[in-house]
Design a protein around this motif. Structure first.
Motif, short mmCIF file in Angstrom:
data_model
loop_
_atom_site.label_atom_id
_atom_site.label_comp_id
_atom_site.label_asym_id
_atom_site.label_seq_id
_atom_site.Cartn_x
_atom_site.Cartn_y
_atom_site.Cartn_z
N GLY A 75 3.62 -25.58 9.82
CA GLY A 75 3.88 -24.89 10.72
C GLY A 75 4.64 -24.76 11.05
O GLY A 75 4.90 -24.22 12.56
N ALA A 76 6.08 -25.46 11.66
CA ALA A 76 6.95 -25.35 12.72
C ALA A 76 8.35 -25.18 11.94
O ALA A 76 8.49 -25.60 10.50
N GLY A 77 9.14 -24.72 13.10
CA GLY A 77 10.58 -24.07 11.56
C GLY A 77 11.40 -25.43 12.39
O GLY A 77 11.46 -25.35 13.96
N VAL A 78 11.95 -26.36 11.61
CA VAL A 78 12.97 -26.81 11.92
C VAL A 78 14.19 -26.56 11.91
O VAL A 78 15.04 -26.50 11.11
N VAL A 79 15.20 -26.30 13.11
CA VAL A 79 16.32 -25.31 12.86
C VAL A 79 17.32 -27.38 13.53
O VAL A 79 17.55 -27.85 14.16
N LYS A 80 18.52 -27.05 12.26
CA LYS A 80 19.44 -28.27 12.38
C LYS A 80 20.59 -27.45 12.17
O LYS A 80 21.19 -26.90 11.90
N ALA A 81 21.77 -28.50 12.38
CA ALA A 81 22.88 -28.57 12.92
C ALA A 81 23.76 -28.32 11.56
O ALA A 81 23.71 -29.47 10.28
N PRO A 82 23.84 -27.04 11.17
CA PRO A 82 24.83 -27.06 9.74
C PRO A 82 26.81 -27.85 9.84
O PRO A 82 26.53 -27.73 8.68
N LEU A 83 27.13 -28.11 10.66
CA LEU A 83 28.10 -29.22 10.75
C LEU A 83 28.02 -30.84 12.00
O LEU A 83 27.07 -29.71 13.00
N PRO A 84 29.18 -30.68 12.08
CA PRO A 84 28.63 -31.63 13.18
C PRO A 84 29.60 -30.47 14.15
O PRO A 84 30.92 -29.92 13.48
N GLY A 85 29.45 -32.07 15.48
CA GLY A 85 29.81 -30.42 16.27
C GLY A 85 29.43 -30.62 18.24
O GLY A 85 28.78 -31.37 18.20
N LEU A 86 29.39 -29.91 18.69
CA LEU A 86 29.57 -29.94 20.19
C LEU A 86 28.71 -29.03 21.22
O LEU A 86 29.24 -27.98 20.58
N GLU A 114 18.36 -33.31 13.70
CA GLU A 114 17.91 -31.83 14.83
C GLU A 114 17.83 -30.88 16.07
O GLU A 114 18.25 -31.70 16.65
N LEU A 115 17.75 -30.17 16.09
CA LEU A 115 18.17 -29.41 17.21
C LEU A 115 17.20 -28.52 18.38
O LEU A 115 17.23 -29.09 19.16
N PHE A 116 16.27 -28.08 17.36
CA PHE A 116 15.03 -27.01 17.98
C PHE A 116 13.91 -27.17 17.13
O PHE A 116 14.17 -27.09 15.78
N THR A 117 12.38 -27.61 16.95
CA THR A 117 11.45 -26.86 16.80
C THR A 117 10.84 -26.07 17.40
O THR A 117 10.52 -25.92 18.76
N ILE A 118 10.35 -25.12 16.68
CA ILE A 118 9.72 -24.21 16.62
C ILE A 118 8.54 -23.80 16.20
O ILE A 118 8.32 -23.66 14.32
N ALA A 119 7.47 -23.38 17.17
CA ALA A 119 5.77 -23.35 15.89
C ALA A 119 5.79 -21.90 16.04
O ALA A 119 6.08 -20.94 16.63
N LYS A 120 4.96 -21.13 14.89
CA LYS A 120 4.72 -19.71 14.12
C LYS A 120 3.52 -19.87 15.34
O LYS A 120 2.57 -20.91 15.58
N ASN A 121 3.74 -18.83 15.91
CA ASN A 121 2.81 -17.81 16.35
C ASN A 121 2.01 -17.53 15.75
O ASN A 121 1.81 -16.97 14.61
#
Length: 147
Positions: free
Chosen positions: A75-86, A140-147
């Protein structure tokens, strides 16, 4: 031509190939020339020693999978880094409501600024990073919960 010396049943023979054309040869044995024909299945093929490549067997990596696409779990969207960076700038804070495609942060990778977007609509439940953090591909950068 090269001369070959043979000893067969106690008799000495001096031989040389005088001429060869395809399957026909002229051979000199102790000064006497003879025509000889190669049989098609008895031809001597010139064999060159070709080095054998010895490579280890390729085994697939069983380590953690890297992905450039965000994944969705429980039930959550996990946004991950697409490549290494800052991480240069965070554009949301915990609790903010976002729509799919909204920019969450700006990340510098390979001397370019990349906008990291949300993969689902919902509210930002967890921010796993802060400005100035270095991240790896798939982190993992962000976790987004569905409304």
């Amino acid at each position: 031509m090269k001369t070959y010396r043979f000893k067969i049943y106690g008799h000495n023979y001096e031989t040389k190939v005088v001429r060869r054309e395809e399957d026909e040869m002229v051979i000199s044995v102790n000064g006497q020339e003879y025509k000889a024909y190669l049989e098609p299945d008895k031809r001597i093929k010139s064999v060159r020693a070709t080095p054998k490549l010895d490579r280890p067997i390729a085994v697939p990596d069983s380590g953690p999978q890297k992905t450039a696409k965000p994944t969705e779990a429980k039930g959550a969207g996990v946004v991950k880094a697409p490549l290494p960076g800052l991480i240069m700038k965070l554009l949301v804070k915990q609790g903010d409501t976002v729509k799919e495609g909204d920019t969450l942060c700006i990340m510098e990778a390979m001397k370019m600024e990349n906008k990291i977007a949300s993969n689902i609509s919902g509210s930002v439940s967890t921010i796993h990073i802060k400005e100035g953090d270095s991240v790896l591909e798939g982190q993992e950068l962000f976790t987004i919960a569905k409304n």
